[in-house]
Write an enzyme that holds these catalytic residues in place. Structure first.
Site, PDB file in Angstrom:
ATOM      1  N   CYS A 243      -1.498  -4.575  -5.742  1.00 10.04           N
ATOM      2  CA  CYS A 243      -1.969  -5.739  -5.321  1.00 10.04           C
ATOM      3  C   CYS A 243      -1.189  -6.886  -5.491  1.00 10.04           C
ATOM      4  CB  CYS A 243      -3.201  -6.315  -6.368  1.00 10.04           C
ATOM      5  SG  CYS A 243      -4.537  -4.849  -6.256  1.00 10.04           S
TER       6      CYS A 243
ATOM      7  N   GLU B 108       0.876  -1.278   0.038  1.00 11.85           N
ATOM      8  CA  GLU B 108      -0.020  -0.053  -0.237  1.00 11.85           C
ATOM      9  C   GLU B 108       0.856   1.214   0.109  1.00 11.85           C
ATOM     10  OE1 GLU B 108      -4.061  -1.789   2.460  1.00 11.85           O
ATOM     11  OE2 GLU B 108      -2.625  -0.375   3.236  1.00 11.85           O
TER      12      GLU B 108
ATOM     13  N   GLU C 130      -1.516  -9.828  -6.528  1.00 10.11           N
ATOM     14  CA  GLU C 130      -1.415 -10.973  -7.829  1.00 10.11           C
ATOM     15  C   GLU C 130      -0.575 -10.062  -8.596  1.00 10.11           C
ATOM     16  OE1 GLU C 130      -5.649 -10.839  -6.002  1.00 10.11           O
ATOM     17  OE2 GLU C 130      -4.113  -9.637  -5.883  1.00 10.11           O
TER      18      GLU C 130
END
Length: 135
Positions: A56, A47, A58
């Site tokens: 993210c 973040e 992924e």
């Protein structure tokens, strides 16, 4: 990890979530991505106080793999240990994953509870024009 073992892949995603940097949402995510040659890549969410700059789990896994020369992936697992129910990949991740995975590639995701969702990239991202154009 030569054959696809989604249980093992999910455990790797769970371990990857431990490295997440999520001081704002307190929502850790881990991903484990298996390349077609059997190499495993993991990623976690990272973040930033400017949420638009957050990455993210992924996509972290995909970008690590691609930066090392891998371009085709055969399975993915995503763990969200801070949520009891399973939480699937976001739309941006689905788009990126579809670039490098066949529609029938298996995906497993789950939270801290016992429920797991087993699906495919094609089910997560149907009517993918890139795959339609390749066929």
């Amino acid at each position: 990890m030569s054959s696809i073992n989604l249980d093992q892949l999910f455990q790797e995603a769970l371990k990857a979530a431990e490295g997440a940097y999520a001081p704002y949402s307190k929502f850790r995510v881990g991903a484990a991505l298996l390349s077609e040659d059997g190499t495993l890549f993991t990623g976690c969410n990272i973040e930033n106080r400017s949420y638009g700059l957050t990455v993210c789990a992924e996509r972290t896994a995909v970008f690590k793999a691609v930066s090392q020369g891998h371009r085709r992936f055969i399975a993915l697992a995503v763990s969200t240990p801070d949520s009891e129910p399973p939480v699937g990949p976001c739309g941006a991740c689905r788009q990126v994953l579809s670039e490098f995975m066949a529609g029938d590639a298996p995906v497993r995701f789950g939270g801290s509870g016992p429920e797991r969702v087993d699906t495919t990239i094609g089910a997560l991202y149907p009517f993918d024009s890139l795959h339609e154009l390749r066929d």
